[in-house]
Each structure stands twice: as C-alpha cells, then as structure tokens.
Scaffold this motif. Structure first.
Motif, PDB file in Angstrom:
ATOM      1  N   LYS A  33       0.817  -1.206   0.000  1.00  0.00           N
ATOM      2  CA  LYS A  33       0.000   0.000   0.000  1.00  0.00           C
ATOM      3  C   LYS A  33       0.853   1.260   0.000  1.00  0.00           C
ATOM      4  CE  LYS A  33      -3.660   2.437   2.473  1.00  0.00           C
ATOM      5  NZ  LYS A  33      -4.636   2.422   3.604  1.00  0.00           N
ATOM      6  N   LYS A  34       1.926   1.250   0.798  1.00  0.00           N
ATOM      7  CA  LYS A  34       2.729   2.458   0.952  1.00  0.00           C
ATOM      8  C   LYS A  34       3.667   2.708  -0.231  1.00  0.00           C
ATOM      9  CE  LYS A  34       1.656   3.874   5.208  1.00  0.00           C
ATOM     10  NZ  LYS A  34       1.237   5.260   5.543  1.00  0.00           N
ATOM     11  N   TYR A  35       4.307   1.645  -0.741  1.00  0.00           N
ATOM     12  CA  TYR A  35       5.413   1.836  -1.685  1.00  0.00           C
ATOM     13  C   TYR A  35       5.287   1.001  -2.956  1.00  0.00           C
ATOM     14  CZ  TYR A  35       6.969   3.218   2.948  1.00  0.00           C
ATOM     15  OH  TYR A  35       7.021   3.750   4.207  1.00  0.00           O
ATOM     16  N   ASN A  36       4.113   0.383  -3.162  1.00  0.00           N
ATOM     17  CA  ASN A  36       3.873  -0.396  -4.370  1.00  0.00           C
ATOM     18  C   ASN A  36       4.862  -1.548  -4.528  1.00  0.00           C
ATOM     19  OD1 ASN A  36       2.377  -0.911  -6.738  1.00  0.00           O
ATOM     20  ND2 ASN A  36       3.883   0.165  -7.995  1.00  0.00           N
ATOM     21  N   LEU A  37       5.214  -2.184  -3.417  1.00  0.00           N
ATOM     22  CA  LEU A  37       6.138  -3.316  -3.434  1.00  0.00           C
ATOM     23  C   LEU A  37       5.358  -4.600  -3.191  1.00  0.00           C
ATOM     24  CD1 LEU A  37       9.135  -1.897  -1.348  1.00  0.00           C
ATOM     25  CD2 LEU A  37       8.841  -1.907  -3.840  1.00  0.00           C
ATOM     26  N   ALA A  38       5.508  -5.574  -4.085  1.00  0.00           N
ATOM     27  CA  ALA A  38       4.755  -6.819  -4.001  1.00  0.00           C
ATOM     28  C   ALA A  38       5.652  -7.936  -3.466  1.00  0.00           C
ATOM     29  CB  ALA A  38       4.206  -7.192  -5.365  1.00  0.00           C
ATOM     30  N   TYR A  39       5.431  -8.321  -2.213  1.00  0.00           N
ATOM     31  CA  TYR A  39       6.168  -9.422  -1.593  1.00  0.00           C
ATOM     32  C   TYR A  39       5.188 -10.436  -1.022  1.00  0.00           C
ATOM     33  CZ  TYR A  39      10.503  -6.729  -1.889  1.00  0.00           C
ATOM     34  OH  TYR A  39      11.589  -6.039  -2.340  1.00  0.00           O
ATOM     35  N   ASP A  68       8.601  16.282   1.121  1.00  0.00           N
ATOM     36  CA  ASP A  68       8.229  17.020  -0.072  1.00  0.00           C
ATOM     37  C   ASP A  68       7.812  16.132  -1.235  1.00  0.00           C
ATOM     38  OD1 ASP A  68       8.877  19.479   1.221  1.00  0.00           O
ATOM     39  OD2 ASP A  68      10.990  18.991   0.909  1.00  0.00           O
ATOM     40  N   ARG A  69       8.061  14.844  -1.119  1.00  0.00           N
ATOM     41  CA  ARG A  69       7.601  13.890  -2.126  1.00  0.00           C
ATOM     42  C   ARG A  69       7.496  12.516  -1.482  1.00  0.00           C
ATOM     43  NH1 ARG A  69      12.947  15.040  -4.375  1.00  0.00           N
ATOM     44  NH2 ARG A  69      14.410  13.457  -3.635  1.00  0.00           N
ATOM     45  N   LYS A  70       6.710  11.664  -2.084  1.00  0.00           N
ATOM     46  CA  LYS A  70       6.493  10.322  -1.546  1.00  0.00           C
ATOM     47  C   LYS A  70       7.748   9.474  -1.720  1.00  0.00           C
ATOM     48  CE  LYS A  70       3.293   6.420  -1.837  1.00  0.00           C
ATOM     49  NZ  LYS A  70       2.108   5.840  -2.515  1.00  0.00           N
ATOM     50  N   HIS A  71       8.006   8.643  -0.727  1.00  0.00           N
ATOM     51  CA  HIS A  71       9.170   7.757  -0.806  1.00  0.00           C
ATOM     52  C   HIS A  71       8.994   6.738  -1.933  1.00  0.00           C
ATOM     53  CE1 HIS A  71      12.524   5.241   0.499  1.00  0.00           C
ATOM     54  NE2 HIS A  71      11.711   4.194   0.382  1.00  0.00           N
ATOM     55  N   VAL A  72      10.085   6.507  -2.656  1.00  0.00           N
ATOM     56  CA  VAL A  72      10.119   5.485  -3.703  1.00  0.00           C
ATOM     57  C   VAL A  72      11.252   4.523  -3.376  1.00  0.00           C
ATOM     58  CG1 VAL A  72      10.433   5.015  -6.164  1.00  0.00           C
ATOM     59  CG2 VAL A  72       9.214   7.081  -5.431  1.00  0.00           C
ATOM     60  N   PRO A  99      15.685   7.832   2.965  1.00  0.00           N
ATOM     61  CA  PRO A  99      16.307   9.062   3.453  1.00  0.00           C
ATOM     62  C   PRO A  99      17.496   8.774   4.367  1.00  0.00           C
ATOM     63  CG  PRO A  99      13.926   9.242   3.619  1.00  0.00           C
ATOM     64  CD  PRO A  99      14.231   7.812   3.287  1.00  0.00           C
ATOM     65  N   SER A 100      18.445   9.695   4.323  1.00  0.00           N
ATOM     66  CA  SER A 100      19.764   9.429   4.881  1.00  0.00           C
ATOM     67  C   SER A 100      19.946   9.912   6.321  1.00  0.00           C
ATOM     68  CB  SER A 100      20.828  10.113   4.008  1.00  0.00           C
ATOM     69  OG  SER A 100      22.069  10.215   4.677  1.00  0.00           O
ATOM     70  N   ASN A 101      20.631   9.109   7.065  1.00  0.00           N
ATOM     71  CA  ASN A 101      21.277   9.539   8.305  1.00  0.00           C
ATOM     72  C   ASN A 101      22.772   9.558   7.968  1.00  0.00           C
ATOM     73  OD1 ASN A 101      22.367   9.837  10.861  1.00  0.00           O
ATOM     74  ND2 ASN A 101      21.671   7.867  11.634  1.00  0.00           N
ATOM     75  N   PRO A 102      23.425  10.717   7.966  1.00  0.00           N
ATOM     76  CA  PRO A 102      23.153  11.924   8.735  1.00  0.00           C
ATOM     77  C   PRO A 102      22.644  13.133   7.951  1.00  0.00           C
ATOM     78  CG  PRO A 102      25.451  11.900   8.113  1.00  0.00           C
ATOM     79  CD  PRO A 102      24.834  10.672   7.499  1.00  0.00           C
ATOM     80  N   THR A 103      22.355  12.995   6.660  1.00  0.00           N
ATOM     81  CA  THR A 103      22.126  14.201   5.859  1.00  0.00           C
ATOM     82  C   THR A 103      20.654  14.551   5.687  1.00  0.00           C
ATOM     83  OG1 THR A 103      22.021  13.016   3.753  1.00  0.00           O
ATOM     84  CG2 THR A 103      24.210  13.646   4.561  1.00  0.00           C
ATOM     85  N   GLY A 104      19.776  13.557   5.820  1.00  0.00           N
ATOM     86  CA  GLY A 104      18.362  13.804   5.618  1.00  0.00           C
ATOM     87  C   GLY A 104      17.925  13.851   4.166  1.00  0.00           C
ATOM     88  N   VAL A 105      18.854  13.717   3.225  1.00  0.00           N
ATOM     89  CA  VAL A 105      18.469  13.782   1.814  1.00  0.00           C
ATOM     90  C   VAL A 105      17.954  12.426   1.348  1.00  0.00           C
ATOM     91  CG1 VAL A 105      20.198  15.565   1.366  1.00  0.00           C
ATOM     92  CG2 VAL A 105      20.732  13.177   0.859  1.00  0.00           C
ATOM     93  N   SER A 106      17.255  12.432   0.233  1.00  0.00           N
ATOM     94  CA  SER A 106      16.737  11.208  -0.348  1.00  0.00           C
ATOM     95  C   SER A 106      17.001  11.223  -1.847  1.00  0.00           C
ATOM     96  CB  SER A 106      15.237  11.075  -0.057  1.00  0.00           C
ATOM     97  OG  SER A 106      14.806   9.760  -0.262  1.00  0.00           O
TER      98      SER A 106
END
Length: 379
Positions: free
Chosen positions: A80-86, A208-212, A169-176
């Motif tokens: 539901k969250k990330y469109n991953l089928a497992y 700012d955008r959905k996680h992929v 998203p990254s520790n320590p920078t917070g970027v994705s």
C-alpha cells in the motif's frame, strides 16, 4: 587473554555518535541535538496490543521468520505504501533494522567483496561489512548534494563490487533520492551480480515527495530494510523488516535463526497493530518534523551556513564555517554553550568539517540549541 580475541572485533571502534553521547552525559543542563530518537511516545493502541499479548500469554517462540500474520501485514503495508509486491515467505521480522542489515551482509558477502556506500554515512554499516569479510568503499557525495547517484556509483564500481548500500532518506544528511535517480541506478546495475541493500527505515518520514524504493525497478537484486523504530516511535521494541527474493531470504533466515531464533513475540504483536490499525500513525509525527525542519533550515541559513535542506528523516549535516576539526567544534560548543551536536567525523572521514544536528526534539529545545550555535559562531 585479549590478544587471543578476534582481531576484527578488537580493531573496531565505538560509534562516534555514542562516544560523543557518553561525553555529553558528563555535563548538566545540556541541550542535546545528538541522538536520532523520535521524541514522540509509541502510539497508545500499539502499547495496548502488547499489554493484551502478555495477558493472553503470547510469550513463546514464534516462527523464525516471524508470525505469519505479522509477515502478511508487513507485505500489505509496503504494498500500500510503496507499491512493493512481496509474499509472506519473502519477509523476515528481525530484531531491529540493525540485525536485518547484519544478517543480509553476512549472507551475501564473501571475503574481499567490496561494498559501495555514500560518505558521509551512518557509522553502523562499515563494521558489519568488515566483520562479514567485505571491504567498505566510501563514495564521496559531498559535492553531489549528499546523493549516491548512478554517475557517482559508476566511478567506484570494480570487478570486486558485490553490494551498493542506499540509505535513503539518509542519516546523517536527511536527503533522499528521486524516482528518476533510482531508475538511473537500476539501469546501471540491472543484470549485474551486484546487490542493492536499500535501508529505508526513514521511508515514512519524507516531506516534499512520496518515498520510492529501488525495489520497484530491480526487485530481484534488492534487499529492502525497513522497520517501526522511526515511523512509529518504537526504537526500544526492536522490530525490523527485511524483504527480498525468496531464493535469498531462505538463506538469510538461517543466519537469523542461529543468531536470535526470532523477534520477541510481544513486540511482534505490537508490530501487527502498528502495521494494520496504525498504518498511518507516522503522518502527524511527520508533519511536526517538517515544521521543525523548516524552522531549523531558516535559522541555519540566517547564520550564513550553506546547508543542504533535508527532504526526509530528522537530521541536518551542517558545514563548520570556522575551520575547526569537527570533534573540537562539538566539544567547544558543548563546553561553552551547553549545546550538544555530533561531530561529523563520526560519519566516516568524509564527514570531517561538518556536524550533525537532530531535530527530533521539542521546538523549545531547538530554539535554545540554535541560539547557542549562533552565539558560538558569532565569536
């Protein structure tokens, strides 16, 4: 007897984050912007599910991979969250995301294999790579907005490369990474005998955008690490989730089985509640973190600090403008302003020249902490 111990273990260093955290504990009345622990309580309904599990005597071993209902809930959650089928035999419930990373690396690495990971980076990966016989290769992402893109990866690939770690998203920078950037990486690696270890523990905390997930594009080469520590403020419950192709997870499960048998039954019942009834529990926390991020970003910019704005997690990696070594900067800030941050050298040599501050704390603490940083820099 110390000389008879495993040299790989004796040569390991205590995490720089913990080392500085221990130093901070020696001081009183400190504004701590160090440890990345959500400052929200675990949701009440999740705690109640665990209490009921105790009363119902759900206190024995579970299936090694985790309870079937928990695994199915985990699969539905990422679908539901990330469109991953497992399927339920493609997920393992682990003792935190850290164990998931450990058993993944111990399964896929052979002596001499190289693992490419961004630098600066969370310090928990390198020791596990080393203990698995691998060689960490830090890719310098400082001039690339802290992003380990396909173009950067290409320059570090060799015939010994076995794995790429994408901690976003990254520790320590917070970027994705954006969907397009992940697609480029997938195109570069597809069909090669190279794994991607996608550490997505902060996937619910994106602003700012959905996680992929890169598993959307190269599922057969990807091991996805997730969990409930950050999304549901459940760091102490120690529930991680490891997703991957069945022909690989069946072998990872053996390492997990001999190490821990299974994740605790009580925590699994809390996880079941979090993954189902609490599927959107992270949203109000995320909204609050976003407000704090925006406040911190504006304050840091007003100090003349050239910071990269995070789009996930709850950290800033801030360049030190006065040329001080990062440990000295953090120590002086602590002693003079009673404000604690993490020195950048805790995040590999490529973190030198920066400090990490966490905004997983109250707005009042952030205001005091940032005022202390401003006063220190003004001197």
């Amino acid at each position: 007897m110390e000389s008879f111990l495993n040299e790989q273990v004796t040569s390991l260093q205590i995490s720089g984050i913990r080392k500085f955290f221990n130093l901070v504990s020696e001081y009183d009345d400190v504004i701590s912007l160090t440890i990345g622990v959500p400052d929200f309580p675990t949701p009440e309904h999740v705690k109640e599910a665990a209490i009921q599990a105790i009363h119902n005597n759900i206190t024995t071993y579970t299936h090694n991979a985790g309870r079937l209902d928990v695994r199915r809930a985990a699969c539905a959650y990422v679908q539901k969250k990330y469109n991953l089928a497992y399927q339920d035999d493609e997920v393992i419930v682990t003792v935190g995301a850290s164990e998931a990373i450990d058993i993944s690396l111990r399964t896929i690495l052979q002596p001499g294999d190289e693992v490419i990971l961004p630098g600066p980076v969370y310090p928990g990966y390198e020791p596990l790579i080393t203990l698995s016989g691998g060689k960490p290769v830090h890719a310098d992402v400082r001039q690339n907005g802290f992003k380990l893109t396909a173009e950067v990866i290409q320059t570090y690939l060799s015939d010994k490369t076995k794995c790429i770690i994408l901690p976003y998203p990254s520790n320590p920078t917070g970027v994705s990474l954006s969907e397009e950037e992940l697609q480029d990486i997938a195109n570069l690696l597809k069909g090669k005998n190279i794994w991607v270890l996608a550490d997505e523990i902060y996937s619910e905390l994106t602003y700012d955008r959905k996680h992929v997930s890169i598993a959307e594009f190269i599922k057969e080469q990807t091991l996805v690490i997730n969990g409930l520590s950050k999304s549901h403020a459940m760091t102490g419950w120690r529930i991680g989730l490891l997703f991957g192709p069945k022909d690989t997870t069946q072998h990872i499960l053996k390492v997990h089985q001999y190490g821990v048998s299974c994740a605790t039954s009580i925590s699994q019942m809390a996880a079941l509640e979090a993954l189902t009834e609490g599927i959107d529990d992270a949203l109000p926390m995320r909204d609050e973190y976003k407000k704090r991020r925006d406040y911190c970003h504006n304050e840091l910019l007003s100090m003349g600090l050239n910071v990269v704005q995070p789009d996930g997690a709850f950290y800033f990696l801030v360049p030190i403008p006065n040329g001080e070594p990062s440990f000295q900067f953090a120590t002086n800030l602590l002693q003079q302003q009673k404000v604690a941050v993490v020195p950048g050298d805790a995040f590999s040599d490529l973190g030198e020249g920066y400090f990490r501050m966490s905004y997983a704390c109250s707005m009042e603490q952030l205001e005091k902490g940032l005022n202390g940083i401003r006063k220190y820099l003004s001197k």
